[in-house]
Scaffold this motif. Structure first.
Motif, mmCIF file in Angstrom:
data_model
loop_
_atom_site.group_PDB
_atom_site.id
_atom_site.type_symbol
_atom_site.label_atom_id
_atom_site.label_comp_id
_atom_site.label_asym_id
_atom_site.label_seq_id
_atom_site.Cartn_x
_atom_site.Cartn_y
_atom_site.Cartn_z
ATOM 1 N N SER A 56 -7.214 6.540 6.420
ATOM 2 C CA SER A 56 -6.754 5.260 6.738
ATOM 3 C C SER A 56 -7.101 4.107 7.718
ATOM 4 O O SER A 56 -7.679 2.718 7.720
ATOM 5 N N ARG A 83 -9.566 0.750 -3.655
ATOM 6 C CA ARG A 83 -8.617 2.010 -3.303
ATOM 7 C C ARG A 83 -8.002 0.771 -2.206
ATOM 8 O O ARG A 83 -8.527 -0.346 -1.568
ATOM 9 N N ILE A 139 -4.924 4.171 -1.753
ATOM 10 C CA ILE A 139 -4.565 4.601 -3.102
ATOM 11 C C ILE A 139 -5.423 3.786 -4.229
ATOM 12 O O ILE A 139 -5.087 3.132 -4.647
ATOM 13 N N ASP A 140 -5.635 4.807 -5.570
ATOM 14 C CA ASP A 140 -6.180 4.300 -6.917
ATOM 15 C C ASP A 140 -4.890 3.502 -7.536
ATOM 16 O O ASP A 140 -4.109 4.319 -7.665
ATOM 17 N N ARG A 186 -3.770 5.136 -11.150
ATOM 18 C CA ARG A 186 -3.913 6.186 -11.112
ATOM 19 C C ARG A 186 -1.897 6.331 -10.516
ATOM 20 O O ARG A 186 -1.469 6.604 -11.169
ATOM 21 N N GLU A 187 -1.959 6.050 -8.928
ATOM 22 C CA GLU A 187 -0.337 6.439 -8.682
ATOM 23 C C GLU A 187 -0.126 4.924 -8.455
ATOM 24 O O GLU A 187 0.598 5.060 -7.234
ATOM 25 N N ARG A 188 0.242 4.449 -9.455
ATOM 26 C CA ARG A 188 0.943 2.740 -9.784
ATOM 27 C C ARG A 188 2.354 2.763 -8.742
ATOM 28 O O ARG A 188 2.343 2.391 -7.752
ATOM 29 N N ARG A 229 3.279 5.060 -7.018
ATOM 30 C CA ARG A 229 2.914 5.336 -5.351
ATOM 31 C C ARG A 229 2.725 4.198 -4.358
ATOM 32 O O ARG A 229 3.513 3.697 -3.389
ATOM 33 N N LEU A 230 2.418 3.245 -4.867
ATOM 34 C CA LEU A 230 1.640 2.532 -4.038
ATOM 35 C C LEU A 230 2.750 1.068 -4.509
ATOM 36 O O LEU A 230 2.836 0.527 -3.449
ATOM 37 N N ARG A 254 4.210 0.496 -1.383
ATOM 38 C CA ARG A 254 3.804 -0.131 -0.213
ATOM 39 C C ARG A 254 3.329 -1.777 0.065
ATOM 40 O O ARG A 254 2.547 -2.244 0.449
#
Ligand SMILES: Nc1ncnc2c1ncn2[C@@H]1O[C@H](COP(=O)(O)OP(=O)(O)OP(=O)(O)O)[C@@H](O)[C@H]1O
Ligand SMILES: [Mg+2]
Lengths: 258, 331
Positions: free
Chosen positions: B3, B80, B84-85, B88-90, B92-93, B96
Motif C-alpha cells: 500500500s 483496488r 482490497i478488491d 470480493r472482500e466487502r 473487510r473493506l 476501513r
C-alpha cells in the motif's frame, strides 16, 4: 444486543407493540387449538395412526420453526432489493446474510417452534415404537438437519429475489408449502409429488425419511433404507448450493439509480 | 506493505453496465438495452487527498462510489481500495471506509442517534476509548449535542446529514466517500459541513472523495477535481485548470466616452455592445494587462473592469453545452 435494540425501537410505538404481541399470541394459540381438534377428530391418515401423523407434524413443524426463526426475515428482502435500501447493509462490516436474518425479529416465530415441539413431545409419549439407540439418536439429528435444509432452501429462495423481486410468493411455496406437505404422511400424496420432494427439492430428508425409519415403515419412492440417515449430508450439500446462489445474487445486486 | 507503493484508490478501465428491459410493443415482448453507467474510468487517488467528483445527472458518479464501496460489482476493469478488491472482500473493506449518501441514511430509523452510534460501536468493534473520543469530537464539531436523544426519523434533513457524517467517522475510516453530502442543506449547514470536512482532512489525514452539484463545495474543499460525463472521465486536475481545458474566456467590460463601432484589437473578441459600453472576451489563460493597454491606447476610455469566468459556466460547457449556449451565458 440487536434484538434488544429492536425491542426498544418497537417499544417506541408502545401501543402497536402490545397489539402485535397480543395478536401473535392469539394466532399461535388458535393454530394450536386447531391442530388439537384436528387430531382429536381424525383417527388416522393414509394408513398412519394418529400418533404417527403427530410425529411427522411435530418434526416438520419444529424444523421449520427453527429455520423460520433464524431465516424468516429473508422473505421480505425483495422490497429492500427493489428500493435499494440493501445498500446500507452492504456497507457494514458484517456478512449480509447475518444482517438480513437478524433484521426484523418476530416474537411470533418462537410460537411456531414451541408449537412444533409440543406436538413432537406429545407424539413421542403416545407412540408405540420399538426404540433402538439408533432411532433415539436419529430423531434430534433429523430435526436439526431438517432445520438446516429448510434454512438453505430459504436462502436459495431469497437469492432469487436479487433477480426477480416479486418471486417471494413462489419461493415461499417451497418452504411454507413444503412444511405443510411434510406434516402429512407421504402415502396420501401423488407419487410424482413425493418423488419431486425426494429427488428435486430434497425436503423429504427433513422428516419423512428419518421418521419413516423410526416408525419401521418403508421409505417412499423407492429410496433405500440408509437414506434415512442421509439428512446431515443433504443439509450440507444444500448449504453449499445456497452459499453459491447467495453469492451470485449479491453480485447481481444493482441498487437503484438514486 | 504494497500500500505504500500503490495509490490508495486505484481504478483501471472500470466499467458498470446495467441491462435494462423496456416494455416494447406487444404484451409480453420486452426489449433489452444496455446502460453504460461507468464506461472505462481510470484514476488513482493518493492517501490524504481531497477530491471532488462531479458531473451532470446520470453521469455515473453514484455508480462509481457504489463500486468503490463494494455495493455494486463492476462489469469490467480493475479496482483496488487500500489494496482490497471491494466486491470480493466487502466486509473487510467496510472497517476501513466511511460512506455518507446524501439521499439515504445509514442510521437506524427508529432509534435515537445515540443508540445508532452504540450499534456502530459494537458492529465495527471500535475500542471504547477511540469511540468516546471520536464521538465527542464529532458531537462538538457538528453540534450534535442536543440531537443525540432524538429518533432519527424526527431529525430534519440537515440534522440527519450531520448525524450520518458522524456515524461514518466513528471507526476512524481511512477514506470517506460522500455522495452529495450538501444536498438540500441551507447555507449555514453547508458551511458547517464543509468546515468539518476540511478539518477532518487536515487533522486526521482522511482521504475524501465527494460528489456534489454545488461547485462551492469543490471550490472550498478540493484541490483536485474530476469531471465525468456519460461514464467517462472528462477532466482530472486542479479546479483552476478547468479554465484552460474548458477554453473558458474572461470578459473585459469597457466604458467608452461615446457610442463607437465594435472595438477591434488582437487577442480579444467582440461580444456585444450597449450604448457606449462594450463587452470583449479573451482567453482566461491570457493576461489582461496587454489587452487593457491596447484598448486604452486606441479608444477614448472612461472605465473598464474584468469579469472572471464563472466556474459553473465552464463546467456546464464541458457537460456538453455548445458554443452558442456558452456565449449566451457569458453575457
Ligand atoms: N440500478 C440501476 N439500474 C439501471 N440503471 C441504473 C441503475 N443505477 C444507475 N443507473 C443508470 O446509470 C447511469 C448513472 O447513474 P448514477 O446514479 O451513477 O448517476 P449520477 O452521476 O450519480 O447522477 P446524479 O447526479 O443524478 O446523482 C444513469 O443513466 C442511470 O439511469
Ligand atoms: Mg448520484
Amino acid at each position: 444486543m440487536v434484538a434488544g435494540m429492536w425491542i426498544r425501537s418497537t417499544m417506541t410505538y408502545r401501543a402497536s407493540f402490545l397489539i402485535t404481541l397480543f395478536t401473535n399470541f392469539c394466532v399461535t394459540f388458535f393454530d394450536f387449538v386447531a391442530i388439537l381438534l384436528m387430531f382429536g377428530q381424525v383417527k388416522g391418515l393414509g394408513g398412519f395412526a394418529f400418533a404417527e401423523v403427530a410425529l411427522l407434524y411435530g418434526t416438520a413443524g419444529t424444523a421449520f420453526g427453527i429455520a423460520d426463526l433464524t431465516m424468516g426475515s429473508l422473505q421480505r428482502m425483495g422490497a429492500r432489493v427493489r428500493d435499494g435500501s440493501l445498500d446500507t447493509f452492504l456497507l457494514r462490516p458484517a456478512p449480509l446474510l447475518a444482517q438480513i436474518a437478524g433484521d426484523k425479529f418476530a416474537l411470533k416465530r418462537f410460537g411456531r417452534v414451541a408449537q412444533g415441539l409440543v406436538v413432537l413431545i406429545w407424539s413421542l409419549c403416545l407412540l408405540d415404537v420399538a426404540w433402538t439407540p439408533l432411532k433415539v439418536l436419529l430423531l434430534p439429528v433429523a430435526v436439526v438437519s431438517g432445520a438446516v435444509i429448510f434454512g438453505a432452501v430459504m436462502v436459495v429462495g431469497a437469492s432469487v429475489l436479487f433477480w426477480i423481486q416479486d418471486a417471494a410468493e413462489v419461493t415461499n411455496s417451497f418452504t411454507y408449502g413444503g412444511n405443510t406437505l411434510l406434516q402429512y404422511p407421504p402415502t396420501i400424496f401423488a407419487q410424482d409429488l413425493v418423488r419431486g420432494v425426494v429427488y428435486v427439492v430434497p425436503l423429504a430428508f427433513v422428516n419423512w425419511l428419518p421418521a419413516l425409519y423410526v416408525l419401521d415403515r418403508p421409505a417412499p419412492a423407492g429410496v433405500p433404507e440408509w437414506a434415512a440417515f442421509a439428512s446431515p449430508l443433504v443439509a450440507a450439500v444444500l448449504c453449499g448450493v445456497a452459499g453459491l446462489a447467495w453469492r451470485a445474487g449479491v453480485r447481481a445486486y444493482r441498487s437503484t439509480g438514486s | 506493505m504494497t500500500s505504500h507503493i500503490e495509490p490508495f484508490i486505484e481504478l483501471e478501465n472500470l466499467e458498470k453496465v446495467f441491462t435494462v428491459r423496456r416494455k416494447a410493443a406487444g404484451l409480453f415482448r420486452r426489449e433489452k438495452s444496455e446502460v453504460r453507467a461507468v464506461d472505462g474510468i481510470s484514476f488513482a487517488v493518493e492517501r490524504g487527498e481531497m477530491v471532488g467528483y462531479i458531473g451532470p445527472n446520470g453521469a455515473g458518479k453514484s455508480t462509481t462510489i457504489k463500486m468503490l464501496t463494494g455495493i455494486l460489482t463492476p462489469s469490467g476493469g480493475r479496482l483496488r481500495v487500500a489494496g482490497i478488491d471491494p466486491a470480493r472482500e466487502r466486509t473487510r473493506l467496510a472497517q476501513r471506509i466511511g460512506v455518507v449518501f446524501g439521499q439515504r441514511t445509514t442510521l437506524w430509523w427508529d432509534l435515537p442517534l445515540k443508540d445508532s452510534y452504540r450499534l456502530m460501536h459494537r458492529m465495527y468493534r471500535i475500542p471504547d476509548a477511540r469511540f468516546r473520543e471520536n464521538l465527542d469530537r464529532c458531537v462538538e464539531l457538528l453540534e450534535l449535542g442536543e440531537l443525540l436523544d432524538v429518533p432519527v426519523r424526527q431529525l430534519s434533513l440537515g440534522q440527519r446529514m450531520r448525524g450520518d457524517i458522524a456515524a461514518a467517522l466513528l471507526h476512524d475510516p481511512e477514506v470517506l466517500y460522500l455522495d452529495e453530502p450538501t444536498i438540500g442543506l441551507d447555507v449555514v449547514s453547508k458551511a458547517r459541513v464543509r468546515e468539518f470536512l476540511s478539518h477532518l482532512n487536515t487533522t486526521q489525514g482522511t482521504t475524501v472523495l465527494l460528489t456534489t452539484h454545488d461547485l462551492t463545495d469543490i471550490e472550498q474543499l478540493c484541490s483536485r477535481v474530476m469531471v465525468i460525463d456519460h461514464g467517462r472521465l472528462m477532466y482530472d486536475g486542479k479546479l483552476s485548470g478547468l479554465h484552460a481545458v474548458g477554453e473558458s474566456e474572461r470578459l473585459l467590460v469597457v466604458d467608452l466616452e461615446r457610442e463607437l463601432p465594435p472595438i477591434d484589437v488582437p487577442g480579444a473578441r467582440f461580444v456585444r455592445s450597449e450604448g457606449p459600453r462594450q463587452w470583449l472576451a479573451f482567453p482566461a489563460t491570457a493576461s489582461a494587462a496587454p489587452l487593457v493597454a491596447e484598448v486604452a491606447a486606441a479608444y477614448p476610455l472612461i472605465d473598464l473592469s474584468v469579469r472572471e469566468p464563472d466556474i459553473e459556466t465552464v463546467i456546464a460547457k464541458m457537460y456538453g453545452g455548445t458554443r452558442d449556449e456558452r456565449r449566451e451565458s457569458l453575457m
